[in-house]
Design a protein around this motif. Structure first.
Motif, mmCIF file in Angstrom:
data_model
loop_
_atom_site.group_PDB
_atom_site.id
_atom_site.type_symbol
_atom_site.label_atom_id
_atom_site.label_comp_id
_atom_site.label_asym_id
_atom_site.label_seq_id
_atom_site.Cartn_x
_atom_site.Cartn_y
_atom_site.Cartn_z
ATOM 1 N N TYR A 37 0.836 -1.198 0.000
ATOM 2 C CA TYR A 37 0.000 0.000 0.000
ATOM 3 C C TYR A 37 0.880 1.261 0.000
ATOM 4 O O TYR A 37 0.624 2.224 -0.743
ATOM 5 N N SER A 38 1.930 1.239 0.821
ATOM 6 C CA SER A 38 2.852 2.378 0.880
ATOM 7 C C SER A 38 3.577 2.563 -0.448
ATOM 8 O O SER A 38 3.769 3.691 -0.911
ATOM 9 N N ARG B 93 4.294 5.632 -5.564
ATOM 10 C CA ARG B 93 4.211 5.710 -7.024
ATOM 11 C C ARG B 93 3.169 6.740 -7.461
ATOM 12 O O ARG B 93 3.373 7.483 -8.423
ATOM 13 N N LYS B 94 2.056 6.774 -6.738
ATOM 14 C CA LYS B 94 0.987 7.723 -7.081
ATOM 15 C C LYS B 94 1.460 9.163 -6.915
ATOM 16 O O LYS B 94 1.203 10.023 -7.773
ATOM 17 N N ILE B 95 2.164 9.443 -5.811
ATOM 18 C CA ILE B 95 2.663 10.794 -5.579
ATOM 19 C C ILE B 95 3.637 11.209 -6.670
ATOM 20 O O ILE B 95 3.549 12.313 -7.224
ATOM 21 N N THR C 292 2.834 14.190 -9.298
ATOM 22 C CA THR C 292 3.554 15.439 -9.029
ATOM 23 C C THR C 292 4.909 15.520 -9.714
ATOM 24 O O THR C 292 5.448 16.615 -9.892
ATOM 25 N N GLY C 293 5.478 14.369 -10.070
ATOM 26 C CA GLY C 293 6.820 14.359 -10.639
ATOM 27 C C GLY C 293 7.912 14.405 -9.592
ATOM 28 O O GLY C 293 9.094 14.473 -9.921
ATOM 29 N N LEU C 294 7.540 14.340 -8.299
ATOM 30 C CA LEU C 294 8.514 14.463 -7.216
ATOM 31 C C LEU C 294 8.887 13.102 -6.632
ATOM 32 O O LEU C 294 8.002 12.299 -6.330
#
Length: 383
Positions: free
Chosen positions: A124-125, A130-132, A136-138
């Protein structure tokens, strides 16, 4: 709740200011970057991993940093962009997890306790990371453990752009070989003191009798011993951005005296700016309120870059007041509110502030703590 039942994830955006700048200009990637003021008296707010290889770190005088790495690119910094991306990451986490704490502009704790019943917390983490990055590209690193302390240290070990899980029961073994400086709460002075005693690893620190540490460091000694042994029951405090600090003043007689009104705003802004710093918080939104003699109340607010610096707060308060005030009407009350609060120390508007400015704020707050809030204040607040 016992430690064995907890599952705490810590997320930290890697070299946050630097990577936001790289999003704005891809040519900066892979180069030594220094974020901060360009004068010799300024300090480094952040630096890229490439710059860190030269021994550069945050809060280092810019003059020294440029001497260590003459080829580094110096960027003044853009708190507006950093605040925007911080809010974007916050929104992604808020929409994804059941409970989280925003501990600074670029750090988050997530309580995933009990979620193993439905899916793996490590997976989950990883998916949240990956989603962030995708949205955002960060790059962002993540540590997972039984408590906030160990998960934060795990994140530091996973950097850059990595993930590390410390299984329950392995907290002490994980911390043991690490240098004492890796332990949150061990600053420069405490670290130097421990090294003078021959204490270089967390394992050695954990084996010192707690009473000896108390004699050496006072009440902080027992807490340091607990941390060295991987013990931390601190809860994840749900993030509520709308908490605020405010103050207002109702005058004995209605007034249209601009100098008087502006002086009141200065006093109120300094008052709650001091409270903000005492609570180690930054504000992301400022509101100014005016109540006229006819009891008609108007207000205007503005989202700002996260700060707790009086000179920046005052600039925005004055701007809002000038836009809001109708000089034809008598004023009964004025008020100032800081909201969208997040944990964080004074963001040395690190981009232009010098060491002298930083020390001035610290000295002013120290005097206010010792002798009372109004023993020292701006002349513009006196009328």
């Amino acid at each position: 709740m016992t430690n064995s039942a907890r599952s705490i994830a810590h997320f930290d955006l890697d070299a946050f200011f630097v990577n936001v700048e790289c999003l704005k200009d891809s040519k900066l990637k892979g180069r030594p970057i220094l974020i901060g003021g360009k004068s010799d008296r300024a300090v480094v707010a952040s630096c890229s991993y490439e710059a860190r290889r030269f021994g550069i770190h945050s809060a280092m005088p810019m003059k020294l940093a440029r001497r260590l790495c003459p080829q580094a690119t110096v960027i003044s910094g853009d708190m507006e962009s950093y605040s925007k991306y911080s809010r974007l990451v916050t929104d992604i986490i808020r929409d994804t997890v059941p409970r989280f704490e925003k501990s600074s502009i670029d750090e988050f704790y997530v309580d995933l306790t009990g979620m193993d019943k439905f899916f793996g917390t490590v997976q989950y983490s990883a998916e949240l990371r990956r989603k962030i990055t995708k949205e955002t590209g960060l790059p962002i690193s993540n540590g997972m453990a039984v408590n906030k302390l160990v998960s934060k240290v795990a994140t530091d070990e996973a950097k850059p752009n990595g993930q590390l899980q410390i299984p329950f029961g392995n907290e002490r073994n994980f911390l043991a070989p690490l240098p004492v400086e890796k332990l949150p709460m061990v600053g420069e002075k405490t670290g130097a003191l421990l090294k003078q005693m021959g204490v270089r690893t967390i394992k050695t620190l954990s084996e010192i009798p707690v009473q000896m540490l108390q004699n050496l460091l006072g009440k902080n000694g027992s807490e340091l011993w607990r941390r060295a042994n991987g013990i931390d029951e601190t809860p994840v405090v749900p993030y509520q951005e709308q908490k605020s600090i405010s103050t207002e003043s109702t005058f004995e007689s209605d007034t249209i005296d601009i100098r008087f009104l502006q002086a009141q705003l200065v006093k109120m802004t300094e008052k709650i700016g001091f409270e903000l710093r005492q609570q180690n918080k930054l504000t992301g939104c400022i509101t100014v309120k005016i109540r006229y003699a006819d009891f008609n109340t108007v207000s205007k607010q503005s989202v700002v870059t996260y700060t707790s610096a009086d000179h920046l707060l005052l600039e925005k308060v004055r701007e809002l007041f000038d836009k809001l005030y109708d000089r034809r009407l008598l004023v009964r009350l004025v008020g100032v509110r800081f909201s969208h609060l997040v944990p964080g120390n004074y963001q040395i508007n690190l981009f232009e502030d010098s060491n002298e400015t930083i020390k001035l704020y610290q000295a002013m707050d120290s005097l206010s703590n010792r002798f009372g809030r109004y023993m020292i204040m701006r002349a513009s607040g006196l009328i």
